[in-house]
Design an enzyme around this catalytic site. Structure first.
Site, PDB file in Angstrom:
ATOM      1  N   HIS A  73       0.857  -1.186   0.000  1.00 37.98           N
ATOM      2  CA  HIS A  73       0.000   0.000   0.000  1.00 37.98           C
ATOM      3  C   HIS A  73       0.890   1.232   0.000  1.00 37.98           C
ATOM      4  O   HIS A  73       1.717   1.403   0.896  1.00 37.98           O
ATOM      5  CB  HIS A  73      -0.898   0.024   1.254  1.00 37.98           C
ATOM      6  CG  HIS A  73      -2.017  -0.975   1.189  1.00 37.98           C
ATOM      7  ND1 HIS A  73      -3.002  -1.027   2.148  1.00 37.98           N
ATOM      8  CD2 HIS A  73      -2.305  -1.964   0.301  1.00 37.98           C
ATOM      9  CE1 HIS A  73      -3.856  -1.994   1.835  1.00 37.98           C
ATOM     10  NE2 HIS A  73      -3.450  -2.582   0.721  1.00 37.98           N
ATOM     11  N   TYR A 202      -9.802   4.544   6.849  1.00 36.28           N
ATOM     12  CA  TYR A 202     -10.208   4.829   8.231  1.00 36.28           C
ATOM     13  C   TYR A 202     -11.340   5.836   8.161  1.00 36.28           C
ATOM     14  O   TYR A 202     -11.179   6.918   7.588  1.00 36.28           O
ATOM     15  CB  TYR A 202      -9.030   5.419   9.019  1.00 36.28           C
ATOM     16  CG  TYR A 202      -7.931   4.431   9.298  1.00 36.28           C
ATOM     17  CD1 TYR A 202      -6.902   4.234   8.373  1.00 36.28           C
ATOM     18  CD2 TYR A 202      -7.929   3.665  10.461  1.00 36.28           C
ATOM     19  CE1 TYR A 202      -5.898   3.297   8.608  1.00 36.28           C
ATOM     20  CE2 TYR A 202      -6.923   2.739  10.701  1.00 36.28           C
ATOM     21  CZ  TYR A 202      -5.913   2.556   9.776  1.00 36.28           C
ATOM     22  OH  TYR A 202      -4.924   1.630  10.005  1.00 36.28           O
ATOM     23  N   PRO A 294      -6.107  -1.021  18.030  1.00 36.99           N
ATOM     24  CA  PRO A 294      -5.670  -1.410  16.679  1.00 36.99           C
ATOM     25  C   PRO A 294      -5.833  -0.307  15.626  1.00 36.99           C
ATOM     26  O   PRO A 294      -5.473  -0.497  14.480  1.00 36.99           O
ATOM     27  CB  PRO A 294      -6.543  -2.621  16.358  1.00 36.99           C
ATOM     28  CG  PRO A 294      -7.661  -2.581  17.308  1.00 36.99           C
ATOM     29  CD  PRO A 294      -7.216  -1.835  18.507  1.00 36.99           C
ATOM     30  N   LYS A 298      -0.711  -1.096  14.753  1.00 35.77           N
ATOM     31  CA  LYS A 298       0.621  -1.113  15.354  1.00 35.77           C
ATOM     32  C   LYS A 298       0.909  -2.307  16.253  1.00 35.77           C
ATOM     33  O   LYS A 298       2.066  -2.582  16.557  1.00 35.77           O
ATOM     34  CB  LYS A 298       0.815   0.173  16.183  1.00 35.77           C
ATOM     35  CG  LYS A 298       0.827   1.434  15.340  1.00 35.77           C
ATOM     36  CD  LYS A 298       1.931   1.387  14.301  1.00 35.77           C
ATOM     37  CE  LYS A 298       1.825   2.532  13.319  1.00 35.77           C
ATOM     38  NZ  LYS A 298       2.538   2.215  12.071  1.00 35.77           N
ATOM     39  N   TYR A 385       2.378   6.280  10.287  1.00 34.92           N
ATOM     40  CA  TYR A 385       1.654   5.096   9.817  1.00 34.92           C
ATOM     41  C   TYR A 385       2.617   4.053   9.240  1.00 34.92           C
ATOM     42  O   TYR A 385       2.434   2.856   9.460  1.00 34.92           O
ATOM     43  CB  TYR A 385       0.605   5.491   8.761  1.00 34.92           C
ATOM     44  CG  TYR A 385      -0.401   4.387   8.519  1.00 34.92           C
ATOM     45  CD1 TYR A 385      -0.359   3.603   7.358  1.00 34.92           C
ATOM     46  CD2 TYR A 385      -1.381   4.100   9.462  1.00 34.92           C
ATOM     47  CE1 TYR A 385      -1.268   2.577   7.153  1.00 34.92           C
ATOM     48  CE2 TYR A 385      -2.300   3.074   9.267  1.00 34.92           C
ATOM     49  CZ  TYR A 385      -2.235   2.323   8.113  1.00 34.92           C
ATOM     50  OH  TYR A 385      -3.135   1.297   7.922  1.00 34.92           O
TER      51      TYR A 385
HETATM   52  P1  FAS Z   1      -0.226 -12.737  21.308  1.00 42.05           P
HETATM   53  O1  FAS Z   1      -1.334 -12.398  22.283  1.00 42.05           O
HETATM   54  O2  FAS Z   1      -0.523 -12.783  19.856  1.00 42.05           O
HETATM   55  O3  FAS Z   1       0.379 -14.178  21.672  1.00 42.05           O
HETATM   56  C1  FAS Z   1       0.583 -14.545  23.014  1.00 42.05           C
HETATM   57  C2  FAS Z   1       0.622 -16.070  23.072  1.00 42.05           C
HETATM   58  O4  FAS Z   1       0.916 -16.459  24.418  1.00 42.05           O
HETATM   59  C3  FAS Z   1      -0.728 -16.673  22.715  1.00 42.05           C
HETATM   60  O5  FAS Z   1      -0.567 -17.702  21.762  1.00 42.05           O
HETATM   61  C4  FAS Z   1      -1.243 -17.216  24.048  1.00 42.05           C
HETATM   62  O6  FAS Z   1      -2.015 -18.398  23.892  1.00 42.05           O
HETATM   63  C5  FAS Z   1       0.051 -17.511  24.779  1.00 42.05           C
HETATM   64  N1  FAS Z   1      -0.094 -17.520  26.244  1.00 42.05           N
HETATM   65  C6  FAS Z   1      -0.841 -16.690  27.006  1.00 42.05           C
HETATM   66  N2  FAS Z   1      -0.712 -17.021  28.312  1.00 42.05           N
HETATM   67  C7  FAS Z   1       0.155 -18.080  28.367  1.00 42.05           C
HETATM   68  C8  FAS Z   1       0.692 -18.872  29.421  1.00 42.05           C
HETATM   69  N3  FAS Z   1       0.350 -18.640  30.698  1.00 42.05           N
HETATM   70  N4  FAS Z   1       1.534 -19.868  29.104  1.00 42.05           N
HETATM   71  C9  FAS Z   1       1.894 -20.111  27.807  1.00 42.05           C
HETATM   72  N5  FAS Z   1       1.420 -19.402  26.757  1.00 42.05           N
HETATM   73  C10 FAS Z   1       0.562 -18.394  27.049  1.00 42.05           C
HETATM   74  N6  FAS Z   1      -3.149  -5.559  16.120  1.00 42.05           N
HETATM   75  C11 FAS Z   1      -3.205  -4.878  14.960  1.00 42.05           C
HETATM   76  O7  FAS Z   1      -2.200  -4.298  14.563  1.00 42.05           O
HETATM   77  N7  FAS Z   1      -4.373  -4.818  14.232  1.00 42.05           N
HETATM   78  C12 FAS Z   1      -5.519  -5.483  14.646  1.00 42.05           C
HETATM   79  O8  FAS Z   1      -6.551  -5.426  13.977  1.00 42.05           O
HETATM   80  C13 FAS Z   1      -5.497  -6.217  15.827  1.00 42.05           C
HETATM   81  N8  FAS Z   1      -6.603  -6.910  16.258  1.00 42.05           N
HETATM   82  C14 FAS Z   1      -6.555  -7.595  17.461  1.00 42.05           C
HETATM   83  C15 FAS Z   1      -7.669  -8.319  17.946  1.00 42.05           C
HETATM   84  C16 FAS Z   1      -7.615  -9.010  19.186  1.00 42.05           C
HETATM   85  C17 FAS Z   1      -8.831  -9.769  19.690  1.00 42.05           C
HETATM   86  C18 FAS Z   1      -6.419  -8.977  19.950  1.00 42.05           C
HETATM   87  C19 FAS Z   1      -6.352  -9.693  21.285  1.00 42.05           C
HETATM   88  C20 FAS Z   1      -5.311  -8.275  19.472  1.00 42.05           C
HETATM   89  C21 FAS Z   1      -5.366  -7.592  18.223  1.00 42.05           C
HETATM   90  N9  FAS Z   1      -4.260  -6.903  17.716  1.00 42.05           N
HETATM   91  C22 FAS Z   1      -4.278  -6.218  16.551  1.00 42.05           C
HETATM   92  C23 FAS Z   1      -3.029  -6.899  18.421  1.00 42.05           C
HETATM   93  C24 FAS Z   1      -2.343  -8.194  18.096  1.00 42.05           C
HETATM   94  O9  FAS Z   1      -2.108  -8.266  16.733  1.00 42.05           O
HETATM   95  C25 FAS Z   1      -1.105  -8.239  18.954  1.00 42.05           C
HETATM   96  O10 FAS Z   1      -0.398  -7.024  18.889  1.00 42.05           O
HETATM   97  C26 FAS Z   1      -0.194  -9.375  18.583  1.00 42.05           C
HETATM   98  O11 FAS Z   1      -0.948 -10.562  18.597  1.00 42.05           O
HETATM   99  C27 FAS Z   1       0.949  -9.379  19.596  1.00 42.05           C
HETATM  100  O12 FAS Z   1       1.619 -10.564  19.445  1.00 42.05           O
HETATM  101  P2  FAS Z   1       2.218 -11.306  20.740  1.00 42.05           P
HETATM  102  O13 FAS Z   1       2.943 -10.324  21.569  1.00 42.05           O
HETATM  103  O14 FAS Z   1       2.925 -12.497  20.208  1.00 42.05           O
HETATM  104  O15 FAS Z   1       0.962 -11.724  21.625  1.00 42.05           O
HETATM  105  C1  PHB Z   2      -6.731  -5.245   9.503  1.00 44.32           C
HETATM  106  O1  PHB Z   2      -6.567  -5.405   8.266  1.00 44.32           O
HETATM  107  O2  PHB Z   2      -7.136  -6.173  10.263  1.00 44.32           O
HETATM  108  C2  PHB Z   2      -6.412  -3.905  10.123  1.00 44.32           C
HETATM  109  C3  PHB Z   2      -5.964  -2.878   9.306  1.00 44.32           C
HETATM  110  C4  PHB Z   2      -5.676  -1.643   9.892  1.00 44.32           C
HETATM  111  C5  PHB Z   2      -5.845  -1.474  11.261  1.00 44.32           C
HETATM  112  C6  PHB Z   2      -6.296  -2.524  12.070  1.00 44.32           C
HETATM  113  C7  PHB Z   2      -6.590  -3.747  11.488  1.00 44.32           C
HETATM  114  O3  PHB Z   2      -5.569  -0.282  11.836  1.00 44.32           O
END
Ligand code: FAS
Ligand code: PHB
Length: 390
Positions: A73, A202, A294, A298, A385
């Site tokens: 993009h 957005y 989100p 980031k 961004y």
């Molecule tokens: P994660 O949370 O991805 O991974 C942590 C891992 O640790 C998981 O697999 C979990 O099962 C494991 N774990 C937890 N407790 C444990 C324990 N006690 N023992 C062993 N393992 C354990 N970011 C964006 O940029 N855009 C988005 O649209 C977006 N949407 C999101 C939606 C949701 C519902 C959530 C929760 C987050 C979202 N995020 C988004 C943020 C997301 O992308 C995180 O920044 C990203 O997953 C971070 O990665 P990790 O730090 O690896 O954590």
């Molecule tokens: C997505 O594609 O899931 C997405 C894109 C931009 C955002 C958050 C999520 O800021």
């Protein structure tokens, strides 16, 4: 297995990236994950990668599918007051772009690479607990397939997300946390329909925020701001599509191709930072250390940013026992975290509806009109961004 150099708790993107990079640097490590591989690999979350994240996927050797399927993009769109402005990204950032490629795919690519290394990942581990990380002999205990394990190590890295065990076991007096919980959530929908725009949109509207993104040229990802009291079952696909179109400019609403949801879920929004993120031989990375709303795309990118700084620290530590490198990690990673927290908080405040005050909505529309028409405003939006320099 009784001993290794690094135990990583969590096999999300942060843990898997770190494990693969440690493999590449011949630093022994194991990953301990409480969920199943299928569960972790099925999670649908982020969708936009900064160039530094793409570069790290190349560095670790997991970028092949990303090159083939990722969509570059060169701009980002801001819709408000029934119109849409496109913000060029490369012009003011030395040609930087962002890449649309789902976190689900990133996690799968890192998982496949880890399997090819034949390095240990303990999935479905229970009762995971870090021990003695304030001593020279830390360890992590857990139960796996009914058997008790206690693995001694030099370093423990908590990559276990916001609800993980790592940060929770740090003594309260050793950590300070900062948190803002937003009074709304994001209702997300995934559909096999062509994206309504070729770059992310957005949308700010008096009814609430809307986001148009994608996973490919035939698979779209949309979000609308919803009330925290909403439950996903009360949103039919038709209700979602109607509300999304009401929040977008007419030309987008009319061009929208709708279809059945492949996935629909509500995510809460929070800003959160823990300080410091190093406690003796325990280091936190990714959502275990910080969470962003989100809105700025980031969360995943910040997790990769942490691993960039962490690898520098662990390489120095294992090369010559340089303990100061572990402290440097916390300071260096958090400096970039706070600037990214600011951008995510700023864009969330600017694009979401917090109340029904018409004056507040007019102020948001005026600020959006200013930043999208001012050279300085467009450059500031673009450089945040695409991701601030590491
Ligand atoms: P994660 O949370 O991805 O991974 C942590 C891992 O640790 C998981 O697999 C979990 O099962 C494991 N774990 C937890 N407790 C444990 C324990 N006690 N023992 C062993 N393992 C354990 N970011 C964006 O940029 N855009 C988005 O649209 C977006 N949407 C999101 C939606 C949701 C519902 C959530 C929760 C987050 C979202 N995020 C988004 C943020 C997301 O992308 C995180 O920044 C990203 O997953 C971070 O990665 P990790 O730090 O690896 O954590
Ligand atoms: C997505 O594609 O899931 C997405 C894109 C931009 C955002 C958050 C999520 O800021």
């Amino acid at each position: 297995m009784k001993r290794t150099q690094v135990v990583i708790i969590g096999a999300g993107p942060a843990g898997l990236l770190l494990g693969n990079l440690l493999d590449k640097h011949n630093i022994d490590n194991v990953i301990v994950e409480r969920q199943s591989a299928d569960y972790v690999l099925a999670r649908i979350r982020a969708g936009i990668l900064e160039q530094t994240t793409v570069d790290m996927m190349h560095e670790v050797g997991a970028a092949q599918r990303l090159v083939e399927e990722g969509i570059k993009h060169h701009g980002v769109n801001i819709a408000f007051d029934k119109k849409m402005e496109s913000i060029p990204l490369g012009a003011s950032t030395g040609g930087k772009v962002v890449t649309a490629y789902g976190q689900t795919e990133v996690t799968k690519d890192l998982y496949d690479l880890r399997l090819s290394h034949q390095s240990a990942i303990f999935y479905e581990a229970s009762d995971v607990m870090p021990h003695d990380f304030d001593s020279d002999s830390p360890s992590v205990s857990f139960t796996y397939h009914g058997q008790a394990y206690q693995i001694s190590c030099d370093i423990i890295v908590g990559c276990d997300g916001y609800h993980g065990v790592s940060r929770a076991c740090v003594p309260e007096k050793a950590i300070q946390t900062y948190e803002k919980i937003y009074p709304f959530g994001w209702l997300g929908l995934l559909s096999d329909t062509p994206p309504v725009a070729h770059e992310v949109v957005y949308g700010n509207d008096a009814r609430g925020f809307a986001l148009c993104s994608m996973r490919s040229l035939t698979r779209s990802r949309y979000y609308i701001q919803c009330d925290l009291t909403d439950h996903v079952d009360q949103w039919s696909d038709d209700a979602f599509w109607d509300e999304l179109r009401r929040r977008l400019p007419v030309e987008l609403a009319e061009a929208m191709v709708t279809g059945p949801s492949l996935e629909k879920s509500i995510a809460p929004l929070r800003s959160f930072v823990a300080e410091p993120i190093r406690f003796g031989r325990l280091l936190l990375a990714g959502d275990a250390a910080h969470v962003v709303p989100p809105t700025g795309a980031k969360g995943l990118n910040l997790a990769f940013s942490d691993i960039h700084y962490l690898m520098k620290a662990l390489s120095a530590y294992f090369a010559d026992g340089d303990d100061s490198a572990l402290t440097d990690y916390s300071q260096a990673a958090l400096a970039r975290v706070w600037k990214t927290e600011r951008f995510s908080w700023y864009l969330t405040n600017l694009t979401h509806r917090f109340n029904d005050d018409p004056f507040e909505q007019k102020m948001k529309e005026a600020e959006l009109a200013y930043i999208t028409s001012s050279e300085a405003g467009r450059i500031s939006l673009a450089e945040n961004y695409v991701g601030l320099p590491l």
